[in-house]
Design an enzyme around this catalytic site. Structure first.
Site: not given
Ligand code: SIN
Length: 326
Positions: A14, A28, A94-95, A165, A296
């Site tokens: 982004t 966008y 960010t993703d 995130k 476990e």
């Molecule tokens: C973002 O950057 O917030 C979303 C798109 C991406 O992760 O490239």
């Protein structure tokens, strides 16, 4: 003293996004503006002679590929080896930023700072956040105390091991969970909040293993196939059964709470493990870590989130020659 260079590697996101209307912060297209163009638009940086800018990829990070990771690791390693370079900034979506950060930390364990930065609004926004994030990332990359892979967003510095995130829209979209951020960036200065994690604390693979994994990753071999399943109300073994048929080499389960798993899903996972598939248990909770209890059976992720546990498991499987399909 001669000022050293800082490298900016562009990968898209982004931060490089464009929308038709400046008032549209969500409709966008990511990854449209080149890193050099982004830098040229920042007056404080446009004429800097100590910046080296390279476009490594131009993608929406939801579409991140192992090929981009490998390319990135190779270029970061190259630039870090240069005496004239003090640190690196990577512009990224960010993703999947936290996955790339974890991968780079695991395979490079760098002494110099490698700073991933991003934006929640496109470059064309009326009030974009990317410019300040780039400026803040450069402050960190040039700081003598900074080291290792970190993420910088909205003036907050997060370690690669902790960053996640946690918000879909707000500019301050990342958290370091229980560990808290490492520092804040305020007016080109760092306010450090806790001891900067040492190279030793940040090491996830032994030095020999990270070299071996990087060599494997750089070769053309297919990466080990590791998938994530989640435990929830009414979960069953159907997906795990399908994954076994598809010959995955590892499964990470995003378990409920302190690592608990629906009994039907757990039975399927134990069966998968008995067939030689590595199974790792992480928690779907954003904070805390799985505290293993006596008796476990499944390995826990050592506090890693499901997506980071997956990266870690892929890297560890790379160390087993038989686990990687030619
Ligand atoms: C973002 O950057 O917030 C979303 C798109 C991406 O992760 O490239």
């Amino acid at each position: 003293m001669h000022q050293k260079n800082t490298v900016i590697l562009g990968t898209g996101g982004t931060i490089a996004g464009q929308s038709v209307s400046a008032s549209d912060n969500i409709g966008y297209t990511a990854a449209q503006v080149g890193a050099a163009e982004l830098i040229a638009a920042i007056p404080a940086l446009a004429t800097s002679s100590h910046l080296l800018v390279e476009q490594l990829a131009q993608i929406d990070s939801k579409d991140m590929t192992f090929a981009v990771w490998v390319n990135l690791a190779e270029r970061v390693r190259y630039f870090l080896s240069r005496d004239d370079v003090c640190g690196i900034v990577i512009t990224h979506g960010t993703d999947t930023l936290e996955e790339t950060a974890y991968f780079l930390q695991a395979v490079l364990n760098p002494v110099k700072p490698v700073v991933l930065t991003c934006a929640m609004r496109p470059a064309t926004s009326l009030v974009p956040d990317g410019v300040q994030n780039i400026m803040d990332a450069l402050t960190v990359a040039r700081h003598t105390n900074a080291r290792g892979v970190v993420a910088v967003c909205a003036g907050v510095v997060h370690s690669a091991l902790d960053v996640q995130k946690v918000h879909t829209y707000q500019l301050n979209a990342f958290s370091s969970g229980d560990c808290g951020p490492v520092a804040y960036v305020e007016e080109n200065a760092l306010r450090t909040l806790r001891d900067w994690p040492s190279q030793h604390q940040l090491r996830t693979l032994s030095a020999t293993d990270s070299i071996a994994v990087l060599a494997k990753a750089l070769s053309d071999e297919t990466w080990p196939s590791v998938e994530i399943v989640m435990s929830y109300a009414g979960a069953n073994g159907m997906l795990v059964g399908a994954l076994c048929k598809a010959d995955v080499q590892g499964i990470v389960v995003a378990a409920t709470g302190n690592g608990t798993i629906h009994q039907e899903l757990e039975a399927a996972l134990l069966k998968a493990r008995s067939q030689g598939i590595e199974v790792v248990r992480a928690s779907r909770c954003v904070n805390g870590r799985v505290l293993p209890k006596l008796g476990e059976f499944l390995t826990d992720s050592n506090g890693l989130s499901p997506v980071k546990a997956r990266v870690e498991l892929m890297l560890r499987l790379m160390l087993l020659p038989s686990a990687v399909q030619a």
